[in-house]
Motif scaffolding. Structure first.
Motif, PDB file in Angstrom:
ATOM      1  N   HIS A   1       0.858  -1.179  -0.045  1.00 53.39           N
ATOM      2  CA  HIS A   1       0.124   0.062  -0.057  1.00 53.39           C
ATOM      3  C   HIS A   1       0.735   1.244   0.216  1.00 53.39           C
ATOM      4  CE1 HIS A   1       0.668   1.038   4.166  1.00 53.39           C
ATOM      5  NE2 HIS A   1      -0.341   2.140   4.063  1.00 53.39           N
TER       6      HIS A   1
ATOM      7  N   ARG B   1       2.024   5.169  -3.378  1.00 55.51           N
ATOM      8  CA  ARG B   1       2.517   6.482  -3.104  1.00 55.51           C
ATOM      9  C   ARG B   1       3.802   6.817  -3.901  1.00 55.51           C
ATOM     10  NH1 ARG B   1      -1.041   4.369  -0.052  1.00 55.51           N
ATOM     11  NH2 ARG B   1      -2.653   5.903   1.074  1.00 55.51           N
TER      12      ARG B   1
ATOM     13  N   TRP C   1      -9.369  18.444 -21.116  1.00 52.58           N
ATOM     14  CA  TRP C   1      -9.688  17.187 -22.061  1.00 52.58           C
ATOM     15  C   TRP C   1      -9.245  15.944 -21.068  1.00 52.58           C
ATOM     16  CZ3 TRP C   1     -10.082  18.389 -27.845  1.00 52.58           C
ATOM     17  CH2 TRP C   1     -11.042  19.065 -27.831  1.00 52.58           C
TER      18      TRP C   1
ATOM     19  N   GLU D   1     -12.692   2.926  -9.566  1.00 57.49           N
ATOM     20  CA  GLU D   1     -13.603   3.241  -8.110  1.00 57.49           C
ATOM     21  C   GLU D   1     -14.579   1.968  -8.248  1.00 57.49           C
ATOM     22  OE1 GLU D   1     -14.685   7.218  -8.218  1.00 57.49           O
ATOM     23  OE2 GLU D   1     -16.155   6.815  -6.437  1.00 57.49           O
ATOM     24  N   GLU D   2     -15.161   1.467  -9.312  1.00 55.08           N
ATOM     25  CA  GLU D   2     -16.200   0.340  -8.983  1.00 55.08           C
ATOM     26  C   GLU D   2     -15.674  -0.674  -8.773  1.00 55.08           C
ATOM     27  OE1 GLU D   2     -18.433  -0.436 -12.856  1.00 55.08           O
ATOM     28  OE2 GLU D   2     -20.184  -0.340 -11.572  1.00 55.08           O
TER      29      GLU D   2
ATOM     30  N   GLY E   1     -12.565   0.058  -5.413  1.00 55.15           N
ATOM     31  CA  GLY E   1     -13.063   0.970  -4.345  1.00 55.15           C
ATOM     32  C   GLY E   1     -12.445   2.135  -4.001  1.00 55.15           C
TER      33      GLY E   1
ATOM     34  N   ALA F   1      -5.785  15.773 -33.874  1.00 52.80           N
ATOM     35  CA  ALA F   1      -6.366  16.798 -34.827  1.00 52.80           C
ATOM     36  C   ALA F   1      -5.779  18.201 -34.033  1.00 52.80           C
ATOM     37  CB  ALA F   1      -7.761  16.901 -34.980  1.00 52.80           C
ATOM     38  N   LEU F   2      -5.915  18.314 -32.686  1.00 54.91           N
ATOM     39  CA  LEU F   2      -5.794  19.479 -31.930  1.00 54.91           C
ATOM     40  C   LEU F   2      -4.211  19.754 -31.565  1.00 54.91           C
ATOM     41  CD1 LEU F   2      -7.383  21.649 -30.419  1.00 54.91           C
ATOM     42  CD2 LEU F   2      -6.875  20.364 -28.296  1.00 54.91           C
TER      43      LEU F   2
ATOM     44  N   GLY G   1      -7.488  23.428 -35.044  1.00 52.75           N
ATOM     45  CA  GLY G   1      -7.653  23.284 -33.817  1.00 52.75           C
ATOM     46  C   GLY G   1      -9.120  23.999 -33.438  1.00 52.75           C
TER      47      GLY G   1
ATOM     48  N   VAL H   1     -11.987  21.777 -34.091  1.00 53.00           N
ATOM     49  CA  VAL H   1     -12.035  20.571 -32.961  1.00 53.00           C
ATOM     50  C   VAL H   1     -12.644  21.452 -31.496  1.00 53.00           C
ATOM     51  CG1 VAL H   1     -10.954  19.180 -31.604  1.00 53.00           C
ATOM     52  CG2 VAL H   1     -10.188  19.432 -33.877  1.00 53.00           C
ATOM     53  N   THR H   2     -12.244  22.368 -31.097  1.00 51.91           N
ATOM     54  CA  THR H   2     -12.875  22.984 -29.854  1.00 51.91           C
ATOM     55  C   THR H   2     -14.259  23.747 -30.087  1.00 51.91           C
ATOM     56  OG1 THR H   2     -11.357  24.983 -30.362  1.00 51.91           O
ATOM     57  CG2 THR H   2     -10.705  23.127 -28.736  1.00 51.91           C
TER      58      THR H   2
ATOM     59  N   TYR I   1     -17.531  22.262 -28.837  1.00 50.93           N
ATOM     60  CA  TYR I   1     -17.747  22.566 -27.362  1.00 50.93           C
ATOM     61  C   TYR I   1     -18.407  23.845 -26.822  1.00 50.93           C
ATOM     62  CZ  TYR I   1     -15.214  18.001 -27.026  1.00 50.93           C
ATOM     63  OH  TYR I   1     -14.990  16.910 -27.168  1.00 50.93           O
TER      64      TYR I   1
ATOM     65  N   ARG J   1     -22.349  18.367 -24.236  1.00 58.27           N
ATOM     66  CA  ARG J   1     -20.917  17.835 -23.928  1.00 58.27           C
ATOM     67  C   ARG J   1     -20.363  18.149 -22.592  1.00 58.27           C
ATOM     68  NH1 ARG J   1     -17.094  17.433 -29.392  1.00 58.27           N
ATOM     69  NH2 ARG J   1     -18.816  17.205 -30.958  1.00 58.27           N
TER      70      ARG J   1
ATOM     71  N   ARG K   1     -19.698  17.769 -12.916  1.00 55.99           N
ATOM     72  CA  ARG K   1     -20.670  17.649 -11.917  1.00 55.99           C
ATOM     73  C   ARG K   1     -20.591  18.522 -10.693  1.00 55.99           C
ATOM     74  NH1 ARG K   1     -20.723  10.931 -11.345  1.00 55.99           N
ATOM     75  NH2 ARG K   1     -20.411  10.705 -13.627  1.00 55.99           N
TER      76      ARG K   1
ATOM     77  N   MET L   1     -22.460   6.897  -4.502  1.00 56.89           N
ATOM     78  CA  MET L   1     -20.967   6.401  -4.448  1.00 56.89           C
ATOM     79  C   MET L   1     -21.029   4.758  -4.867  1.00 56.89           C
ATOM     80  SD  MET L   1     -19.526   9.055  -3.841  1.00 56.89           S
ATOM     81  CE  MET L   1     -17.894   8.348  -3.941  1.00 56.89           C
ATOM     82  N   TYR L   2     -20.197   4.292  -5.468  1.00 53.44           N
ATOM     83  CA  TYR L   2     -20.070   2.844  -5.673  1.00 53.44           C
ATOM     84  C   TYR L   2     -19.994   1.865  -4.475  1.00 53.44           C
ATOM     85  CZ  TYR L   2     -19.192   4.350 -10.439  1.00 53.44           C
ATOM     86  OH  TYR L   2     -19.095   4.733 -11.474  1.00 53.44           O
ATOM     87  N   GLU L   3     -20.700   0.769  -4.563  1.00 52.36           N
ATOM     88  CA  GLU L   3     -20.679   0.024  -3.282  1.00 52.36           C
ATOM     89  C   GLU L   3     -19.402  -0.494  -2.683  1.00 52.36           C
ATOM     90  OE1 GLU L   3     -22.135  -4.248  -4.595  1.00 52.36           O
ATOM     91  OE2 GLU L   3     -22.898  -2.806  -6.110  1.00 52.36           O
ATOM     92  N   ARG L   4     -18.182  -0.429  -3.365  1.00 57.50           N
ATOM     93  CA  ARG L   4     -16.953  -0.897  -2.799  1.00 57.50           C
ATOM     94  C   ARG L   4     -16.092   0.280  -2.288  1.00 57.50           C
ATOM     95  NH1 ARG L   4     -14.880  -5.487  -7.349  1.00 57.50           N
ATOM     96  NH2 ARG L   4     -16.812  -6.991  -7.091  1.00 57.50           N
ATOM     97  N   TYR L   5     -16.661   1.553  -2.770  1.00 50.90           N
ATOM     98  CA  TYR L   5     -15.917   2.575  -2.345  1.00 50.90           C
ATOM     99  C   TYR L   5     -15.462   2.564  -0.768  1.00 50.90           C
ATOM    100  CZ  TYR L   5     -14.376   7.465  -2.669  1.00 50.90           C
ATOM    101  OH  TYR L   5     -13.796   8.430  -2.478  1.00 50.90           O
ATOM    102  N   ARG L   6     -14.256   2.865  -0.703  1.00 47.92           N
ATOM    103  CA  ARG L   6     -13.502   2.782   0.740  1.00 47.92           C
ATOM    104  C   ARG L   6     -13.608   4.165   1.234  1.00 47.92           C
ATOM    105  NH1 ARG L   6      -8.131   0.336  -1.555  1.00 47.92           N
ATOM    106  NH2 ARG L   6      -8.968  -1.656  -2.292  1.00 47.92           N
TER     107      ARG L   6
ATOM    108  N   THR M   1      -5.377   4.737   6.060  1.00 46.54           N
ATOM    109  CA  THR M   1      -5.062   5.142   4.736  1.00 46.54           C
ATOM    110  C   THR M   1      -5.838   4.434   3.771  1.00 46.54           C
ATOM    111  OG1 THR M   1      -3.407   3.196   4.751  1.00 46.54           O
ATOM    112  CG2 THR M   1      -2.464   5.316   5.206  1.00 46.54           C
TER     113      THR M   1
END
Lengths: 387, 226
Positions: free
Chosen positions: A81, A85, A149, A162-163, A166, A207-208, B48, B51-52, B55, B61, B65, B76-81, B137
């Protein structure tokens, strides 16, 4: 290059013995340890002539945590673990490196399913790491879009980790004998969806960035690292491959499920910043291709072959294992006294440490702005430099 | 004619460490004279922009969140610690036997277990299961090692407090035997004496109850915010 200096004054005297006040444009400048263009607490002492770098000397010691020393009082299972780090962008591969060394030393069999999970996770993380690098490269060279991006596309991969695992960054997932938990039932479907999502995005990045005149001018012929220099410094990973040496442990000594995969090793021709950029960019495509191949056949079986209550005892002697992380070869050296699961000494050969020293050969003759391009194409993760 | 040709990469086979390796050689960037470079440069900048631009024109797009606003729908996901907890059955009984496997597996001593022999059962019973949230940790080794499925990591993550000492607390809600020992005690009166209720901040814990730099000692359970 070796500089023996114990104080800053020593260093100044050694590098510029004739310097008289006011007569020279030569002076020292510290890049870092806190600098917006440096990724973390990296300090590079620059000896400049005007704006041209005469010498660049990395100075370490700002993020030393004594991880190797801690390893002498922890069992290898607990030590893993801490390897999250080191190079936190390839945490799973660091876990795997220690687990592989312990497995080799203790003679533990790993099921094909566990190897499959490790391989696909490692490739997902390599892709994730390179996405972040691409974003930061754009940011360092003055483009803000790739940064946003890169983090956007990286985030989706973080959700996949995460799924199943965890955790998002410090995952502690690979243990001696297999992996901590089996993949989530949704895992394969999500990865498939992600691959379909990321392919057009990679084309968008290309492209960018790849064809952009500003990026070309900032990278082409800047910081050429010859193959001889790269090998003598001990550079590995994309930095070595960009210099034209096709050493990739995934091909040279396959581990995990890599021997069943078909992929090409991207290699540079002259070793300039552009080659390092292109090699990493192409590695992302190769990683996606590998992930697609891996999704084709998930082997059945247990994900772990060692019971949690079993102490993984290391036989007496020295053990070495290595694998290819996103930044190069991570070597794990374990000296064990025998009869215990706590190593006598554990040493890590981290890829970024050696890659960093190529800056002493690359920087001279270039401007500070070019040095930023050189540093960013070396893809440094500072906690990996000193453990 | 572009300076960069994406298909310019050449594939070839090389011998590395006694193995033939399929490599892909990087395309080289070339200069083609001043005028060409000027027009190519302009074109690449417009590429360029192309492309942008989408957006900026569409909101479909947007991936950001809005965290505090989306708390109601955030899952949260069920396994999230994020928080170590005891798994409890319908009657609030845990399955921890106090075997100390998790305590030994913990890399930095974030778990401290106090046990005592039960007066009725005669078995080892957990008195207090102290978890040091401030040191943890989230390596998950305690959950992974537990042979009795007594522990799990929960996904709730808003744990900010104003006093670090509040992050050191007991996980068990009672001092007493684990779930399967309860059924073995048949006498109704004896059963009532099996467990003593405890609160998260009962008893002496590291950090708790001592004064820390510039911060006076507080009673257990006393919030830092007020």
């Amino acid at each position: 290059m070796t500089v023996q200096a114990y104080t800053l004054d020593d260093l100044v005297k050694r590098l510029d013995p004739q310097a008289t006040e006011g007569a020279s444009q030569q002076y020292f400048l510290n890049l870092g340890p806190q600098h917006p263009a440096a990724h973390g607490v990296l300090r590079v002492m620059l000896f400049l002539d005007g704006e041209t770098v005469v010498r660049a000397i990395p100075v370490l010691g700002y993020i030393h945590r004594g991880i190797e020393k801690m390893g002498e009082s922890l069992s290898t299972r607990q030590f893993i673990h801490l390897t999250d780090r080191l190079d936190y962008l390839s945490a799973l591969m660091n876990n795997w490196a220690v687990a592989r060394t312990v497995e080799k030393a203790a003679g533990i069999e790993v099921s094909p399913r566990a190897e499959w999970i490790r391989t696909i996770m490692a490739e997902l993380q390599r892709l994730q790491s390179h996405l972040l690098w691409l974003g930061v490269l754009g940011m360092d060279l003055g483009a803000f879009t790739p940064f946003l991006w890169g983090f956007r596309d990286r985030e989706e991969l973080t959700y996949i980790f995460e799924e199943t695992i965890g955790a998002r960054l410090t995952m502690n997932y690979v243990l001696p004998g297999g992996v901590m938990s089996d993949i989530h039932p949704e895992f394969a479907a999500r990865v498939k969806k992600y691959v379909a999502y990321i392919r057009p995005k990679i084309a968008e990045y290309e492209a960018l960035l790849s064809g952009n005149v500003i990026l070309e001018e900032r990278l082409r012929n800047i910081g050429r690292l010859s193959a001889e220099d790269a090998v003598s410094i001990g550079a590995t990973g994309p930095v070595l491959r960009a210099s034209g040496v096709a050493l990739d442990l995934r091909k040279a000594s396959p581990y995990g499920a890599y021997d069943k995969l078909e992929f090409q090793v991207p290699v540079g021709t002259v070793g300039d910043s552009w080659d390092r950029y292109w090699v990493r960019f192409e590695e992302m495509r190769q990683s996606i291709a590998m992930i697609e191949q891996l999704l084709g056949g998930i082997p059945e079986g247990p994900h772990m072959s060692v019971k949690p209550a079993v102490k993984v005892k290391l036989p007496e002697g020295v053990h070495y294992g290595q694998l290819e992380t996103a930044r190069g070869i991570l070597g794990v050296f374990i000296a064990a006294a025998g009869g215990s699961d706590v190593p006598y000494r554990i040493h890590l050969r981290s890829p970024t440490f050696n890659n960093l020293w190529s800056v002493t050969r690359l920087a001279p003759g270039w401007r500070i702005a070019d040095l930023v391009a050189i540093l960013t194409t070396l893809d440094l993760v500072i906690p990996d430099i000193e453990r | 004619m572009a300076l960069f040709d994406p298909k310019g990469a050449r594939a070839e086979t090389r011998q590395v460490a006694g193995k033939s390796v399929a490599v892909l050689l990087a395309p080289r960037l070339v200069r083609r004279g001043f005028l060409h470079d000027v027009f190519y440069g302009l074109k690449s900048l417009l590429t360029g922009m192309r492309v942008t631009l989408p957006y900026g024109l569409t909101t479909s797009r947007i991936v950001t969140r809005q965290y505090p606003e989306n708390r109601g729908t955030l899952k949260m996901y069920e396994r999230y610690r994020a928080r170590l907890t005891f798994i409890r059955d319908g009657q609030g009984r845990h399955t921890c036997t106090g075997c100390r496997n998790c305590e030994k597996a913990c890399p930095n001593g974030s778990i401290i277990i106090e046990t005592a022999k039960g007066a009725v059962t005669g078995k080892n019973e957990v008195q207090r299961f102290i978890w040091r949230f401030d040191a943890c940790t989230f390596c998950n080794l305690c959950v992974y090692t537990c042979p009795f499925d007594a522990l799990e990591m929960k996904g709730d993550f808003e744990h900010a407090v104003f006093d670090r000492r509040l992050l050191v607390y007991n996980l068990n809600s009672y001092a007493g035997p684990h779930a399967s020992l309860w059924d073995k005690v048949e006498d109704e009166e004896q059963r009532k004496t099996l467990a003593t209720k405890i609160s998260p901040y009962d008893g002496k814990v590291p950090l708790a109850g001592t004064s820390m730099a510039g911060c006076p000692a507080r009673a257990h359970g006393e919030g830092g915010a007020s």
